[in-house]
Design a protein around this motif. Structure first.
Motif, PDB file in Angstrom:
ATOM      1  N   SER A  51       0.814  -1.217   0.000  1.00 20.87           N
ATOM      2  CA  SER A  51       0.000   0.000   0.000  1.00 20.87           C
ATOM      3  C   SER A  51       0.846   1.264   0.000  1.00 20.87           C
ATOM      4  CB  SER A  51      -0.928   0.011   1.220  1.00 20.87           C
ATOM      5  OG  SER A  51      -0.159   0.003   2.419  1.00 20.87           O
ATOM      6  N   HIS A  52       2.051   1.182   0.565  1.00 22.15           N
ATOM      7  CA  HIS A  52       2.973   2.316   0.658  1.00 22.15           C
ATOM      8  C   HIS A  52       4.365   1.815   0.286  1.00 22.15           C
ATOM      9  CE1 HIS A  52      -0.446   3.506   3.146  1.00 22.15           C
ATOM     10  NE2 HIS A  52      -0.046   4.767   3.036  1.00 22.15           N
ATOM     11  N   PRO A  53       4.589   1.541  -0.990  1.00 28.31           N
ATOM     12  CA  PRO A  53       5.780   0.788  -1.401  1.00 28.31           C
ATOM     13  C   PRO A  53       7.074   1.580  -1.510  1.00 28.31           C
ATOM     14  CG  PRO A  53       4.453   1.330  -3.321  1.00 28.31           C
ATOM     15  CD  PRO A  53       3.678   1.814  -2.124  1.00 28.31           C
ATOM     16  N   VAL A  54       7.009   2.898  -1.412  1.00 30.68           N
ATOM     17  CA  VAL A  54       8.196   3.713  -1.686  1.00 30.68           C
ATOM     18  C   VAL A  54       8.901   4.063  -0.382  1.00 30.68           C
ATOM     19  CG1 VAL A  54       9.056   5.843  -2.714  1.00 30.68           C
ATOM     20  CG2 VAL A  54       7.084   4.670  -3.733  1.00 30.68           C
ATOM     21  N   ARG A  55      10.142   3.635  -0.268  1.00 32.99           N
ATOM     22  CA  ARG A  55      10.943   3.977   0.907  1.00 32.99           C
ATOM     23  C   ARG A  55      11.532   5.368   0.706  1.00 32.99           C
ATOM     24  NH1 ARG A  55      11.239   2.104   6.037  1.00 32.99           N
ATOM     25  NH2 ARG A  55      11.423  -0.048   5.318  1.00 32.99           N
TER      26      ARG A  55
END
Length: 338
Positions: free
Chosen positions: A230-234
């Motif tokens: 759902s929030h894949p970007v580090r």
């Protein structure tokens, strides 16, 4: 952070840490362009550092509009702010703003302010999965914590929002979820770790937090699990450290009396600690830093530093024009006339 100091950090054999730098205080007033955009004044007083584009309404590329910054990193025109700590007199109930003092190991000349971190991967070993780090886009903003938090269990679950009762600037003692219950010899240390997983789409969300996801489960400055689908970007993990100089009020704290310190929103417990962030790095400067490996809390080989004597010349207008210091009958924005 667990009890630690610079000497302890230096013993870590292999580190990909990121940026650590100081930002002198820019202004202290009732403005909050993230949670209360356009409202002058906002509901409670904030301590603000960073670029001089700061005002009641901030949209678009802040880094392109600002012309100076109170931060040591000269290409960082972001703004960082927290609520302000006040001392409530146990006898007459009046309030006095607690000053901010320099954290340990900051550049000479830093005036109060906040220590800022942009960390990649802390204290990793060869088996740690290293996710790519993507810098924030122009216009990005977020918050962490909430002034409405009053439940101790909720506060305990907010990993990375903690206090320390300073014995010295380097001897922090153990982490606390709430304000210290006795006078601290060197002040109260407050830390706010922001989430480091982004949905990759939204530069903000209605609650200013849902576009981010927090994978921290062991405390701040610890390796976190991979970001979820759902929030894949580090993104870089942003962290603030503020040292509140409560020492001048220690003699006014009667032995055995309850904690006399409150946040500027009349937060009598420490559970409501919170912070706001507005991205404003110039161009690709933050991405260049995050792409640098084995960078231990310096300029990462690509960021130009400025003398703090130059940083301290950066100012903004007093947009509200009210007294926030001295002995006050009411906290600004919290009195009967507000």
């Amino acid at each position: 952070m667990k009890s630690s100091c610079v000497a302890t950090l230096a013993l870590v054999a292999r580190v990909q840490a990121g940026l650590r730098f100081g930002c002198s205080s820019l202004t202290t007033q009732r403005l909050d362009p993230v949670v209360e955009p356009g409202r002058t004044p906002s509901s409670h007083v904030h301590h603000i550092v960073g670029g001089n584009a700061f005002n009641a309404t901030m949209e678009g590329d802040v880094g392109e509009r600002a012309t100076c910054t109170t931060c040591e990193m000269s290409e960082d025109f972001s703004n960082y702010w927290t609520a302000v700590l006040y001392f409530k007199h146990p006898t007459n109930g009046s309030y006095h703003r607690v000053p901010v003092v320099n954290n340990a190991a900051l550049a000479p000349g830093t005036t109060g302010g906040i220590t800022v971190y942009y960390t990649q991967f802390d204290f990793w070993d060869d088996n740690t999965e290293k996710q790519p780090i993507k810098a924030f886009p122009p216009g990005f903003r977020m918050t962490v914590g909430s002034p409405t938090t009053t439940d101790p269990d909720v506060a305990k679950s907010n990993v990375g929002l903690r206090y320390n009762c300073l014995q010295t600037l380097l001897d922090r003692g153990r982490e606390l979820v709430d304000f210290p219950d006795k006078p601290c010899p060197a002040g109260i240390f407050a830390v706010q770790h922001f989430p480091a997983c982004w949905d990759g789409k939204n530069i903000d969300s209605p609650d200013h937090q849902s576009h981010m996801f927090n994978t921290m489960d062991r405390g701040g400055f610890m390796n976190a699990p991979p970001c979820p689908e759902s929030h894949p970007v580090r993104v870089p993990q942003v962290t603030y450290e503020t040292v509140w100089d409560t020492t001048k009020f220690n003699d006014m704290w009667p032995e055995g009396a309850p904690n006399p310190f409150v946040w500027s929103f009349e937060g009598t417990s420490g559970y409501g600690t919170h912070a706001d962030y507005m991205f404003g790095w110039k161009g690709d400067s933050l991405q260049r830093a995050m792409d640098t490996e084995d960078c231990f809390y310096d300029g990462c080989g690509s960021i130009t530093k400025q003398a703090m004597s130059v940083a301290n010349e950066c100012t903004v207008e007093d947009f509200v024009g009210e007294e926030t210091d001295g002995w006050l009958e009411y906290l600004p924005g919290q009195g009967p006339a507000n």
